[in-house]
Scaffold this motif. Sequence first.
Motif, PDB file in Angstrom:
ATOM      1  N   ASP A 110       0.809  -1.220   0.000  1.00 19.35           N
ATOM      2  CA  ASP A 110       0.000   0.000   0.000  1.00 19.35           C
ATOM      3  C   ASP A 110       0.836   1.262   0.000  1.00 19.35           C
ATOM      4  O   ASP A 110       0.462   2.262   0.599  1.00 19.35           O
ATOM      5  N   SER A 111       1.977   1.240  -0.638  1.00 15.41           N
ATOM      6  CA  SER A 111       2.862   2.402  -0.639  1.00 15.41           C
ATOM      7  C   SER A 111       3.103   2.854  -2.072  1.00 15.41           C
ATOM      8  O   SER A 111       3.588   2.088  -2.903  1.00 15.41           O
ATOM      9  N   TRP A 112       2.746   4.116  -2.360  1.00 13.66           N
ATOM     10  CA  TRP A 112       2.849   4.649  -3.719  1.00 13.66           C
ATOM     11  C   TRP A 112       3.686   5.915  -3.733  1.00 13.66           C
ATOM     12  O   TRP A 112       3.602   6.744  -2.825  1.00 13.66           O
ATOM     13  N   VAL A 113       4.495   6.067  -4.770  1.00 15.42           N
ATOM     14  CA  VAL A 113       5.256   7.290  -4.997  1.00 15.42           C
ATOM     15  C   VAL A 113       4.521   8.097  -6.065  1.00 15.42           C
ATOM     16  O   VAL A 113       4.321   7.615  -7.183  1.00 15.42           O
ATOM     17  N   VAL A 114       4.111   9.312  -5.722  1.00 11.32           N
ATOM     18  CA  VAL A 114       3.396  10.182  -6.651  1.00 11.32           C
ATOM     19  C   VAL A 114       4.254  11.405  -6.911  1.00 11.32           C
ATOM     20  O   VAL A 114       4.859  11.950  -5.986  1.00 11.32           O
ATOM     21  N   SER A 115       4.333  11.842  -8.166  1.00 13.21           N
ATOM     22  CA  SER A 115       5.263  12.929  -8.498  1.00 13.21           C
ATOM     23  C   SER A 115       4.671  13.928  -9.476  1.00 13.21           C
ATOM     24  O   SER A 115       3.802  13.595 -10.287  1.00 13.21           O
ATOM     25  N   PHE A 116       5.153  15.164  -9.374  1.00 13.71           N
ATOM     26  CA  PHE A 116       4.917  16.233 -10.344  1.00 13.71           C
ATOM     27  C   PHE A 116       6.242  16.490 -11.057  1.00 13.71           C
ATOM     28  O   PHE A 116       7.284  16.601 -10.408  1.00 13.71           O
ATOM     29  N   MET A 117       6.210  16.603 -12.386  1.00 12.58           N
ATOM     30  CA  MET A 117       7.401  17.047 -13.104  1.00 12.58           C
ATOM     31  C   MET A 117       7.595  18.539 -12.858  1.00 12.58           C
ATOM     32  O   MET A 117       6.632  19.303 -12.856  1.00 12.58           O
ATOM     33  N   MET A 118       8.852  18.950 -12.673  1.00 16.77           N
ATOM     34  CA  MET A 118       9.164  20.362 -12.502  1.00 16.77           C
ATOM     35  C   MET A 118       9.424  21.021 -13.859  1.00 16.77           C
ATOM     36  O   MET A 118       9.942  20.364 -14.779  1.00 16.77           O
ATOM     37  N   PRO A 119       9.091  22.301 -14.020  1.00 19.80           N
ATOM     38  CA  PRO A 119       9.349  22.988 -15.295  1.00 19.80           C
ATOM     39  C   PRO A 119      10.821  22.892 -15.690  1.00 19.80           C
ATOM     40  O   PRO A 119      11.717  22.904 -14.837  1.00 19.80           O
ATOM     41  N   SER A 120      11.071  22.807 -16.990  1.00 14.77           N
ATOM     42  CA  SER A 120      12.434  22.573 -17.495  1.00 14.77           C
ATOM     43  C   SER A 120      13.395  23.719 -17.212  1.00 14.77           C
ATOM     44  O   SER A 120      14.607  23.536 -17.285  1.00 14.77           O
ATOM     45  N   GLY A 121      12.877  24.892 -16.874  1.00 22.09           N
ATOM     46  CA  GLY A 121      13.761  26.021 -16.589  1.00 22.09           C
ATOM     47  C   GLY A 121      14.480  25.918 -15.265  1.00 22.09           C
ATOM     48  O   GLY A 121      15.403  26.689 -14.992  1.00 22.09           O
ATOM     49  N   TYR A 122      14.088  24.972 -14.439  1.00 24.35           N
ATOM     50  CA  TYR A 122      14.716  24.809 -13.125  1.00 24.35           C
ATOM     51  C   TYR A 122      15.809  23.749 -13.150  1.00 24.35           C
ATOM     52  O   TYR A 122      15.809  22.837 -13.975  1.00 24.35           O
ATOM     53  N   THR A 123      16.733  23.860 -12.191  1.00 27.02           N
ATOM     54  CA  THR A 123      17.726  22.817 -11.910  1.00 27.02           C
ATOM     55  C   THR A 123      17.558  22.403 -10.457  1.00 27.02           C
ATOM     56  O   THR A 123      16.803  23.034  -9.696  1.00 27.02           O
ATOM     57  N   MET A 124      18.270  21.381 -10.044  1.00 26.27           N
ATOM     58  CA  MET A 124      18.214  20.961  -8.647  1.00 26.27           C
ATOM     59  C   MET A 124      18.698  22.081  -7.726  1.00 26.27           C
ATOM     60  O   MET A 124      18.280  22.178  -6.573  1.00 26.27           O
ATOM     61  N   GLU A 125      19.582  22.933  -8.252  1.00 27.17           N
ATOM     62  CA  GLU A 125      20.129  24.026  -7.447  1.00 27.17           C
ATOM     63  C   GLU A 125      19.170  25.218  -7.342  1.00 27.17           C
ATOM     64  O   GLU A 125      19.192  25.952  -6.351  1.00 27.17           O
ATOM     65  N   THR A 126      18.349  25.417  -8.372  1.00 30.60           N
ATOM     66  CA  THR A 126      17.489  26.603  -8.375  1.00 30.60           C
ATOM     67  C   THR A 126      16.074  26.339  -7.867  1.00 30.60           C
ATOM     68  O   THR A 126      15.344  27.278  -7.571  1.00 30.60           O
ATOM     69  N   LEU A 127      15.676  25.090  -7.765  1.00 27.28           N
ATOM     70  CA  LEU A 127      14.356  24.789  -7.223  1.00 27.28           C
ATOM     71  C   LEU A 127      14.334  25.066  -5.725  1.00 27.28           C
ATOM     72  O   LEU A 127      15.267  24.691  -5.003  1.00 27.28           O
ATOM     73  N   PRO A 128      13.296  25.725  -5.222  1.00 28.97           N
ATOM     74  CA  PRO A 128      13.218  25.983  -3.783  1.00 28.97           C
ATOM     75  C   PRO A 128      12.994  24.693  -3.001  1.00 28.97           C
ATOM     76  O   PRO A 128      12.303  23.783  -3.468  1.00 28.97           O
ATOM     77  N   ALA A 129      13.591  24.596  -1.829  1.00 31.28           N
ATOM     78  CA  ALA A 129      13.428  23.408  -0.989  1.00 31.28           C
ATOM     79  C   ALA A 129      12.011  23.342  -0.441  1.00 31.28           C
ATOM     80  O   ALA A 129      11.456  24.352  -0.009  1.00 31.28           O
ATOM     81  N   PRO A 130      11.398  22.174  -0.421  1.00 35.59           N
ATOM     82  CA  PRO A 130      10.050  22.042   0.130  1.00 35.59           C
ATOM     83  C   PRO A 130      10.038  22.290   1.637  1.00 35.59           C
ATOM     84  O   PRO A 130      10.968  21.894   2.346  1.00 35.59           O
ATOM     85  N   GLU A 131       8.992  22.933   2.123  1.00 35.07           N
ATOM     86  CA  GLU A 131       8.801  23.079   3.561  1.00 35.07           C
ATOM     87  C   GLU A 131       8.297  21.768   4.166  1.00 35.07           C
ATOM     88  O   GLU A 131       8.664  21.409   5.281  1.00 35.07           O
ATOM     89  N   ASN A 132       7.455  21.083   3.421  1.00 36.66           N
ATOM     90  CA  ASN A 132       6.918  19.796   3.873  1.00 36.66           C
ATOM     91  C   ASN A 132       7.991  18.731   3.684  1.00 36.66           C
ATOM     92  O   ASN A 132       8.415  18.446   2.562  1.00 36.66           O
ATOM     93  N   LEU A 133       8.436  18.125   4.782  1.00 38.54           N
ATOM     94  CA  LEU A 133       9.507  17.131   4.709  1.00 38.54           C
ATOM     95  C   LEU A 133       9.084  15.857   3.990  1.00 38.54           C
ATOM     96  O   LEU A 133       9.928  15.029   3.654  1.00 38.54           O
TER      97      LEU A 133
END
Length: 209
Positions: A110-133
């Motif tokens: 009963d464990s699922w990974v759900v994801s949103f693709m991020m816009p291509s203009g972002y990198t791992m360095e420029t995406l803001p860190a999530p507040e929700n852990l």
Amino acid sequence: MKFFLIIISVTAIIIIGTVHAMAIEEVKYKVVKKDNHFEVRDYSTHIVAETVVEENMEDAGNIAFKKLFGYISGDNRSRDKISMTAPVSQQKKGEKIKMTAPVTQAPDKDSWVVSFMMPSGYTMETLPAPENLEVTLRQIPARRMAVVGYSGFWSEKGYLRYKAELESWIHRMGFTAVGVPIWARYNPPFMPWFLRRNEILIPIDVGSG
């Protein structure tokens, strides 16, 4: 008159939903092979925001959507708003598939990974860190995918039916699956079921296709 108003309302929903679907960014890919409603695609590298939900398949997407939508709506360290993209993807967490070795691992039921693709203009360095852990960012490498598309309701029954069709096609074509099935949904919830674009994707060996 009431029937006429219903027709107008449904038409408006279809138009709005279609415009909405056309306006958002999707992950880039190249079609390598096409066979009726099956395709082999080469996907480019992209980043996803994802969360793990321990729930049945049909409820997991709704629960995860709230967390992920919160992230792109400003629940992040920079309070930035991030554009919505498509699709919303869902896959089993911890599921392993049989490859060349005879050892397999049972899926975490009963464990699922759900994801949103991020816009291509972002990198791992420029995406803001999530507040929700419970929301994390991850870069997906370029990969080759076998894909089957279908319309209809977002149901486990439909998912299992088309996943089985895709797995059978992969076997018939002599391809080698190298990852878990992914359930992709491209439309907003108000889109009529018969106009919804759904897909099942399974990573295959780069020599396939």
